[in-house]
Design a protein around this motif. Structure first.
Motif, PDB file in Angstrom:
ATOM      1  N   SER A   1     -37.034  71.231  31.470  1.00  0.00           N
ATOM      2  CA  SER A   1     -36.719  70.067  32.298  1.00  0.00           C
ATOM      3  C   SER A   1     -36.803  68.777  31.499  1.00  0.00           C
ATOM      4  O   SER A   1     -37.413  68.725  30.429  1.00  0.00           O
ATOM      5  N   LEU A   2     -36.189  67.727  32.036  1.00  0.00           N
ATOM      6  CA  LEU A   2     -36.429  66.372  31.568  1.00  0.00           C
ATOM      7  C   LEU A   2     -37.286  65.739  32.658  1.00  0.00           C
ATOM      8  O   LEU A   2     -36.780  65.208  33.641  1.00  0.00           O
ATOM      9  N   SER A   3     -38.592  65.869  32.505  1.00  0.00           N
ATOM     10  CA  SER A   3     -39.535  65.408  33.514  1.00  0.00           C
ATOM     11  C   SER A   3     -39.972  63.986  33.189  1.00  0.00           C
ATOM     12  O   SER A   3     -40.418  63.708  32.072  1.00  0.00           O
TER      13      SER A   3
ATOM     14  N   ALA B   1     -29.368  50.966  28.770  1.00  0.00           N
ATOM     15  CA  ALA B   1     -28.457  51.789  29.570  1.00  0.00           C
ATOM     16  C   ALA B   1     -27.771  52.835  28.696  1.00  0.00           C
ATOM     17  O   ALA B   1     -27.638  54.002  29.082  1.00  0.00           O
ATOM     18  N   GLN B   2     -27.343  52.425  27.494  1.00  0.00           N
ATOM     19  CA  GLN B   2     -26.707  53.366  26.572  1.00  0.00           C
ATOM     20  C   GLN B   2     -27.700  54.439  26.120  1.00  0.00           C
ATOM     21  O   GLN B   2     -27.358  55.622  26.031  1.00  0.00           O
ATOM     22  N   ALA B   3     -28.938  54.010  25.843  1.00  0.00           N
ATOM     23  CA  ALA B   3     -29.953  54.939  25.358  1.00  0.00           C
ATOM     24  C   ALA B   3     -30.323  55.963  26.423  1.00  0.00           C
ATOM     25  O   ALA B   3     -30.614  57.119  26.113  1.00  0.00           O
ATOM     26  N   ARG B   4     -30.326  55.548  27.702  1.00  0.00           N
ATOM     27  CA  ARG B   4     -30.609  56.493  28.790  1.00  0.00           C
ATOM     28  C   ARG B   4     -29.584  57.616  28.807  1.00  0.00           C
ATOM     29  O   ARG B   4     -29.934  58.795  28.915  1.00  0.00           O
ATOM     30  N   ALA B   5     -28.315  57.237  28.708  1.00  0.00           N
ATOM     31  CA  ALA B   5     -27.252  58.243  28.710  1.00  0.00           C
ATOM     32  C   ALA B   5     -27.366  59.146  27.490  1.00  0.00           C
ATOM     33  O   ALA B   5     -27.178  60.370  27.579  1.00  0.00           O
ATOM     34  N   GLU B   6     -27.696  58.553  26.330  1.00  0.00           N
ATOM     35  CA  GLU B   6     -27.834  59.332  25.103  1.00  0.00           C
ATOM     36  C   GLU B   6     -29.014  60.296  25.203  1.00  0.00           C
ATOM     37  O   GLU B   6     -28.940  61.447  24.754  1.00  0.00           O
ATOM     38  N   LEU B   7     -30.102  59.835  25.816  1.00  0.00           N
ATOM     39  CA  LEU B   7     -31.281  60.686  25.960  1.00  0.00           C
ATOM     40  C   LEU B   7     -30.987  61.880  26.864  1.00  0.00           C
ATOM     41  O   LEU B   7     -31.403  63.009  26.582  1.00  0.00           O
TER      42      LEU B   7
ATOM     43  N   GLU C   1     -34.843  53.724  35.973  1.00  0.00           N
ATOM     44  CA  GLU C   1     -34.626  54.532  34.780  1.00  0.00           C
ATOM     45  C   GLU C   1     -35.011  55.980  35.033  1.00  0.00           C
ATOM     46  O   GLU C   1     -34.297  56.917  34.653  1.00  0.00           O
ATOM     47  N   ALA C   2     -36.147  56.175  35.707  1.00  0.00           N
ATOM     48  CA  ALA C   2     -36.616  57.523  36.002  1.00  0.00           C
ATOM     49  C   ALA C   2     -35.614  58.276  36.870  1.00  0.00           C
ATOM     50  O   ALA C   2     -35.276  59.436  36.602  1.00  0.00           O
ATOM     51  N   LEU C   3     -35.117  57.623  37.920  1.00  0.00           N
ATOM     52  CA  LEU C   3     -34.155  58.276  38.812  1.00  0.00           C
ATOM     53  C   LEU C   3     -32.864  58.627  38.100  1.00  0.00           C
ATOM     54  O   LEU C   3     -32.231  59.640  38.395  1.00  0.00           O
ATOM     55  N   SER C   4     -32.456  57.795  37.147  1.00  0.00           N
ATOM     56  CA  SER C   4     -31.140  57.959  36.529  1.00  0.00           C
ATOM     57  C   SER C   4     -31.068  59.134  35.566  1.00  0.00           C
ATOM     58  O   SER C   4     -29.994  59.712  35.384  1.00  0.00           O
ATOM     59  N   ILE C   5     -32.180  59.523  34.934  1.00  0.00           N
ATOM     60  CA  ILE C   5     -32.087  60.561  33.905  1.00  0.00           C
ATOM     61  C   ILE C   5     -32.936  61.799  34.178  1.00  0.00           C
ATOM     62  O   ILE C   5     -32.710  62.847  33.569  1.00  0.00           O
ATOM     63  N   ALA C   6     -33.904  61.725  35.072  1.00  0.00           N
ATOM     64  CA  ALA C   6     -34.827  62.846  35.264  1.00  0.00           C
ATOM     65  C   ALA C   6     -34.147  64.031  35.934  1.00  0.00           C
ATOM     66  O   ALA C   6     -33.281  63.868  36.798  1.00  0.00           O
ATOM     67  N   THR C   7     -34.555  65.233  35.545  1.00  0.00           N
ATOM     68  CA  THR C   7     -34.236  66.424  36.332  1.00  0.00           C
ATOM     69  C   THR C   7     -35.433  66.800  37.197  1.00  0.00           C
ATOM     70  O   THR C   7     -35.306  67.572  38.141  1.00  0.00           O
TER      71      THR C   7
ATOM     72  N   GLY D   1     -52.899  55.644  41.132  1.00  0.00           N
ATOM     73  CA  GLY D   1     -54.351  55.725  41.084  1.00  0.00           C
ATOM     74  C   GLY D   1     -54.891  56.973  40.420  1.00  0.00           C
ATOM     75  O   GLY D   1     -55.917  57.513  40.855  1.00  0.00           O
ATOM     76  N   GLY D   2     -54.205  57.448  39.362  1.00  0.00           N
ATOM     77  CA  GLY D   2     -54.676  58.610  38.630  1.00  0.00           C
ATOM     78  C   GLY D   2     -54.292  59.941  39.236  1.00  0.00           C
ATOM     79  O   GLY D   2     -54.618  60.999  38.687  1.00  0.00           O
ATOM     80  N   ARG D   3     -53.590  59.931  40.350  1.00  0.00           N
ATOM     81  CA  ARG D   3     -53.210  61.173  41.030  1.00  0.00           C
ATOM     82  C   ARG D   3     -51.692  61.308  41.114  1.00  0.00           C
ATOM     83  O   ARG D   3     -50.972  60.313  41.137  1.00  0.00           O
ATOM     84  N   VAL D   4     -51.222  62.543  41.190  1.00  0.00           N
ATOM     85  CA  VAL D   4     -49.807  62.813  41.402  1.00  0.00           C
ATOM     86  C   VAL D   4     -49.541  62.759  42.899  1.00  0.00           C
ATOM     87  O   VAL D   4     -50.106  63.538  43.671  1.00  0.00           O
ATOM     88  N   VAL D   5     -48.672  61.837  43.310  1.00  0.00           N
ATOM     89  CA  VAL D   5     -48.363  61.671  44.728  1.00  0.00           C
ATOM     90  C   VAL D   5     -47.238  62.605  45.148  1.00  0.00           C
ATOM     91  O   VAL D   5     -47.252  63.168  46.242  1.00  0.00           O
ATOM     92  N   GLN D   6     -46.251  62.763  44.268  1.00  0.00           N
ATOM     93  CA  GLN D   6     -45.129  63.654  44.570  1.00  0.00           C
ATOM     94  C   GLN D   6     -44.487  64.102  43.269  1.00  0.00           C
ATOM     95  O   GLN D   6     -44.349  63.310  42.329  1.00  0.00           O
ATOM     96  N   ALA D   7     -44.100  65.366  43.207  1.00  0.00           N
ATOM     97  CA  ALA D   7     -43.402  65.913  42.046  1.00  0.00           C
ATOM     98  C   ALA D   7     -42.284  66.814  42.556  1.00  0.00           C
ATOM     99  O   ALA D   7     -42.544  67.835  43.205  1.00  0.00           O
ATOM    100  N   ALA D   8     -41.039  66.417  42.283  1.00  0.00           N
ATOM    101  CA  ALA D   8     -39.886  67.155  42.800  1.00  0.00           C
ATOM    102  C   ALA D   8     -38.640  66.658  42.094  1.00  0.00           C
ATOM    103  O   ALA D   8     -38.704  65.770  41.237  1.00  0.00           O
ATOM    104  N   ALA D   9     -37.490  67.221  42.458  1.00  0.00           N
ATOM    105  CA  ALA D   9     -36.213  66.730  41.936  1.00  0.00           C
ATOM    106  C   ALA D   9     -36.018  65.285  42.387  1.00  0.00           C
ATOM    107  O   ALA D   9     -36.461  64.911  43.480  1.00  0.00           O
TER     108      ALA D   9
END
Length: 363
Positions: free
Chosen positions: A50-52, A197-203, A223-229, A236-244
């Motif tokens: 994944s690209l997390s 913007a160019q670097a996001r697409a390249e990444l 940025e996170a929404l645009s490239i993440a899978t 606050g140090g906790r994971v609130v949500q992890a998903a697509a």
């Protein structure tokens, strides 16, 4: 099984490997038992290949989590697994990963080519002939330099490069080793808007071609929404949500995720004893009237601020009892400060949150 034997079982460099954090807690302070709790993650799987992207406000624990995965920090509690192997006690260099730091960490006395190939040359020197040869190193350096637009700069020193070029050199140095996991700590933070913007697409393209597991930290939710899978939202140090990303956007787990992820931010206000949220794009301007209409939510307001956004206009409104909310509309629609509007949000576009906990209510 010894740690040395476990490390030989890691997937080969160039393949992908999932990451799993189990019961990870980390405290900063002189005594681990009483120090400030910076990270508290009961269980977090990062999908293989994944690209997390880890996103959240400053101080939420993003970089601490990345440092623990990399082996730069030892967690106060818990275990880290890479490719199914417990690497908690392994040295950073034995974890089968590469990392790009926010501050580049380039060697100022070396050329771009030498910086990119430094890790491979070090590996060849200490592997007694088992590492890549000089010709292979030169070939791979040239290949990744071409991918990142650095071919014409291979003979230069870091001081002769712009901030964006230095960032690409740091990225190339990590990619060229073909590790199973690539960790990126705010890798695009020094780039201007156009280059970013160019670097996001390249990444995103590089991730597709490399096939590795990439974990990236950023404070920029757009940025996170645009490239993440796979999107990991922290607070606050906790994971609130992890998903697509689309799942996080369409079905935020709580009010914090709803207002943090997405631009412009989701509107949230209390109405008739419930807490409701909706995206500005889901508001439709109608005639006068107020309250709930056609199974949806109707709101009366006065235009307070109008933002020009190129292809559309973002209209901020003031409602009764100090309520504030916004909606978007086509740029051709005439709208001015002081105008009165009635906006309807269909029931299917509403998000309900618990008044006490802020958690999503699906009923």
């Amino acid at each position: 099984m010894t740690l040395e034997k476990e490390l030989t079982d890691l997937p080969a460099a160039g393949g992908a490997a999932g990451i799993e954090l189990r019961g990870i807690r980390h405290r900063y302070g002189t005594t681990p038992s009483t120090g400030a709790l910076a990270l508290d993650v009961e269980h977090l799987p990062v999908p293989d290949g994944s690209l997390s992207v880890i996103v959240g406000p400053s101080g939420c624990g993003k970089s601490t989590m990345l440092a623990i995965v990399a082996g730069l920090l030892t967690p106060t509690e818990g275990r880290v697994h890479v490719g199914g192997v417990d690497v908690t006690d392994a040295a950073p260099g034995a974890r089968g990963l590469s990392m790009v730091f926010q501050d580049y960490a380039l060697y100022p006395h070396l050329t771009v080519a030498a910086n990119i190939g430094f890790g491979m040359r070090l590996e060849a020197r200490h592997s007694r002939g088992a590492g890549p040869g000089r010709a292979e190193i030169d070939r791979r350096v040239g290949e990744v330099a071409g991918q990142l637009g650095l071919s014409e700069f291979l003979g230069r020193k870091p001081a002769q490069l712009s901030g964006g070029q230095r960032q690409r050199v740091a990225l190339a140095r990590a990619i060229v080793r073909r590790r199973q996991v690539l960790l990126l700590d705010e890798p695009l933070s020094s780039l201007d808007a156009q280059l970013r913007a160019q670097a996001r697409a390249e990444l995103a393209r590089l991730h597709r071609e490399l096939g590795a597991t990439v974990v990236m930290v950023t404070h920029d939710q757009s940025e996170a929404l645009s490239i993440a899978t796979h999107l990991i939202v922290m607070r606050g140090g906790r994971v609130v949500q992890a998903a697509a990303p689309d799942e996080v956007y369409r079905r935020p787990a709580d009010e914090f995720v709803a207002t943090f992820v997405g631009s412009p931010a989701m509107n949230v206000l209390e109405h008739e004893g419930a807490r409701w949220g909706w995206r500005p794009a889901d508001g439709v301007v109608l005639g006068s009237g107020s309250g709930t209409s056609s199974g949806g939510l109707g709101l009366d307001g006065t235009v307070d601020i109008v933002e020009f956004a190129g292809h559309e206009r973002l209209v901020h409104c003031r409602g009764p009892r100090g309520a504030r909310w916004s909606f978007t509309e086509p740029i051709a629609t005439p709208r001015g400060v002081g105008d009165h509007v009635h906006v309807l949000v269909q029931a299917r576009d509403l998000h309900r949150f618990d008044l006490e906990t802020g958690l999503r209510v699906d009923a």
